[in-house]
Motif scaffolding. Structure first.
Motif, PDB file in Angstrom:
ATOM      1  N   GLU A 150       0.848  -1.195   0.000  1.00 42.03           N
ATOM      2  CA  GLU A 150       0.000   0.000   0.000  1.00 42.03           C
ATOM      3  C   GLU A 150       0.884   1.246   0.000  1.00 42.03           C
ATOM      4  O   GLU A 150       1.966   1.244   0.578  1.00 42.03           O
ATOM      5  CB  GLU A 150      -0.885   0.017   1.267  1.00 42.03           C
ATOM      6  CG  GLU A 150      -1.850  -1.153   1.367  1.00 42.03           C
ATOM      7  CD  GLU A 150      -2.916  -1.143   0.288  1.00 42.03           C
ATOM      8  OE1 GLU A 150      -3.408  -0.049  -0.047  1.00 42.03           O
ATOM      9  OE2 GLU A 150      -3.240  -2.228  -0.233  1.00 42.03           O
ATOM     10  N   GLU A 151       0.388   2.315  -0.635  1.00 40.50           N
ATOM     11  CA  GLU A 151       1.126   3.587  -0.620  1.00 40.50           C
ATOM     12  C   GLU A 151       1.296   4.032   0.821  1.00 40.50           C
ATOM     13  O   GLU A 151       0.419   3.806   1.625  1.00 40.50           O
ATOM     14  CB  GLU A 151       0.368   4.668  -1.406  1.00 40.50           C
ATOM     15  CG  GLU A 151       0.254   4.389  -2.889  1.00 40.50           C
ATOM     16  CD  GLU A 151       1.571   4.446  -3.664  1.00 40.50           C
ATOM     17  OE1 GLU A 151       2.624   4.777  -3.073  1.00 40.50           O
ATOM     18  OE2 GLU A 151       1.556   4.124  -4.840  1.00 40.50           O
ATOM     19  N   PRO A 152       2.366   4.618   1.213  1.00 38.62           N
ATOM     20  CA  PRO A 152       3.541   4.988   0.415  1.00 38.62           C
ATOM     21  C   PRO A 152       4.591   3.882   0.382  1.00 38.62           C
ATOM     22  O   PRO A 152       5.698   4.109  -0.100  1.00 38.62           O
ATOM     23  CB  PRO A 152       4.076   6.205   1.168  1.00 38.62           C
ATOM     24  CG  PRO A 152       3.772   5.898   2.601  1.00 38.62           C
ATOM     25  CD  PRO A 152       2.463   5.143   2.581  1.00 38.62           C
ATOM     26  N   ASP A 153       4.256   2.699   0.833  1.00 32.98           N
ATOM     27  CA  ASP A 153       5.227   1.605   0.883  1.00 32.98           C
ATOM     28  C   ASP A 153       5.037   0.592  -0.238  1.00 32.98           C
ATOM     29  O   ASP A 153       5.434  -0.561  -0.108  1.00 32.98           O
ATOM     30  CB  ASP A 153       5.132   0.887   2.253  1.00 32.98           C
ATOM     31  CG  ASP A 153       5.482   1.817   3.402  1.00 32.98           C
ATOM     32  OD1 ASP A 153       6.446   2.589   3.258  1.00 32.98           O
ATOM     33  OD2 ASP A 153       4.772   1.790   4.420  1.00 32.98           O
ATOM     34  N   ARG A 154       4.410   1.028  -1.347  1.00 34.53           N
ATOM     35  CA  ARG A 154       4.197   0.136  -2.486  1.00 34.53           C
ATOM     36  C   ARG A 154       5.534  -0.129  -3.167  1.00 34.53           C
ATOM     37  O   ARG A 154       6.368   0.758  -3.287  1.00 34.53           O
ATOM     38  CB  ARG A 154       3.213   0.800  -3.451  1.00 34.53           C
ATOM     39  CG  ARG A 154       2.458  -0.161  -4.295  1.00 34.53           C
ATOM     40  CD  ARG A 154       1.113   0.443  -4.731  1.00 34.53           C
ATOM     41  NE  ARG A 154       0.581  -0.255  -5.880  1.00 34.53           N
ATOM     42  CZ  ARG A 154       0.012  -1.439  -5.837  1.00 34.53           C
ATOM     43  NH1 ARG A 154      -0.118  -2.060  -4.688  1.00 34.53           N
ATOM     44  NH2 ARG A 154      -0.447  -2.000  -6.934  1.00 34.53           N
ATOM     45  N   TYR A 155       5.740  -1.380  -3.590  1.00 34.38           N
ATOM     46  CA  TYR A 155       7.037  -1.766  -4.149  1.00 34.38           C
ATOM     47  C   TYR A 155       6.834  -2.713  -5.328  1.00 34.38           C
ATOM     48  O   TYR A 155       5.747  -3.253  -5.542  1.00 34.38           O
ATOM     49  CB  TYR A 155       7.901  -2.425  -3.077  1.00 34.38           C
ATOM     50  CG  TYR A 155       7.286  -3.659  -2.452  1.00 34.38           C
ATOM     51  CD1 TYR A 155       7.596  -4.920  -2.920  1.00 34.38           C
ATOM     52  CD2 TYR A 155       6.368  -3.542  -1.403  1.00 34.38           C
ATOM     53  CE1 TYR A 155       7.019  -6.063  -2.359  1.00 34.38           C
ATOM     54  CE2 TYR A 155       5.779  -4.675  -0.851  1.00 34.38           C
ATOM     55  CZ  TYR A 155       6.113  -5.928  -1.335  1.00 34.38           C
ATOM     56  OH  TYR A 155       5.523  -7.043  -0.797  1.00 34.38           O
ATOM     57  N   VAL A 156       7.898  -2.921  -6.084  1.00 34.32           N
ATOM     58  CA  VAL A 156       7.879  -3.803  -7.248  1.00 34.32           C
ATOM     59  C   VAL A 156       8.459  -5.154  -6.869  1.00 34.32           C
ATOM     60  O   VAL A 156       9.456  -5.222  -6.142  1.00 34.32           O
ATOM     61  CB  VAL A 156       8.704  -3.190  -8.403  1.00 34.32           C
ATOM     62  CG1 VAL A 156       8.830  -4.173  -9.572  1.00 34.32           C
ATOM     63  CG2 VAL A 156       8.102  -1.878  -8.868  1.00 34.32           C
ATOM     64  N   VAL A 157       7.834  -6.216  -7.373  1.00 35.55           N
ATOM     65  CA  VAL A 157       8.390  -7.563  -7.262  1.00 35.55           C
ATOM     66  C   VAL A 157       8.676  -8.031  -8.693  1.00 35.55           C
ATOM     67  O   VAL A 157       7.782  -8.036  -9.532  1.00 35.55           O
ATOM     68  CB  VAL A 157       7.414  -8.541  -6.566  1.00 35.55           C
ATOM     69  CG1 VAL A 157       8.010  -9.950  -6.545  1.00 35.55           C
ATOM     70  CG2 VAL A 157       7.081  -8.067  -5.158  1.00 35.55           C
TER      71      VAL A 157
END
Length: 161
Positions: A150-157
């Motif tokens: 979830e924003e602001p901790d959204r990341y790509v895998v």
């Protein structure tokens, strides 16, 4: 542009957004007593406004946080005058271009790492702008990626193909 053809880009409207944004940013630069020249362009379906020149690092902030905030304020100013939501992109001191190059390299390097290991690899949290660049680099390398969290901790895998 005909009413049935809404996919055509309205370059004139994007140029107007750029001009409104440039005026707004010029006002901010004056208030903060910053020196900078403003360049405007239209790229794809968005107006691009860049502030170039002197000491602008304070306007970029840590990891581009101040830049993101100024971009949002500028988008609000454009929306207030046009009544339309804008996808305007703001760059200050070349930060976004440098970041784009770094993230493209990161995406390519991680894709190669995942090809070797066969194991998915999560990356650090990023802004939507940053995630898009990584997704594009991973796709160009022939692998797949998705955003999680979830924003602001959204990341790509990054995952094997």
């Amino acid at each position: 542009m005909s009413q049935t053809d809404t996919t055509e880009v309205d370059v004139q409207a994007l140029e107007q957004e750029g001009e409104i944004a440039a005026d707004y940013i010029e006002g901010l630069l004056d208030i903060g007593d910053y020196d900078g020249d403003i360049d405007m362009d239209v790229e794809g379906e968005r107006a691009i406004v860049a502030v170039v020149g002197g000491a602008l690092d304070e306007l970029v902030g840590k990891r581009g946080e101040v830049l993101e905030a100024i971009q949002e304020l500028t988008r609000l100013a454009v929306h207030r005058q046009t009544g339309n939501r804008t996808r305007l992109m703001l760059d200050i001191g070349g930060y976004r271009e440098r970041r784009r190059a770094e993230l493209t390299k990161l995406g390519t390097d991680v894709a190669n790492e995942v090809k070797q290991s066969g194991e998915p690899k999560p990356l650090a949290p990023m802004t939507p702008f940053e995630r898009k660049i990584v997704h594009d680099a991973v796709a160009a390398a022939g692998l797949r990626s998705e955003s999680e969290g979830e924003e602001p901790d959204r990341y790509v895998v990054v995952a094997p193909a």
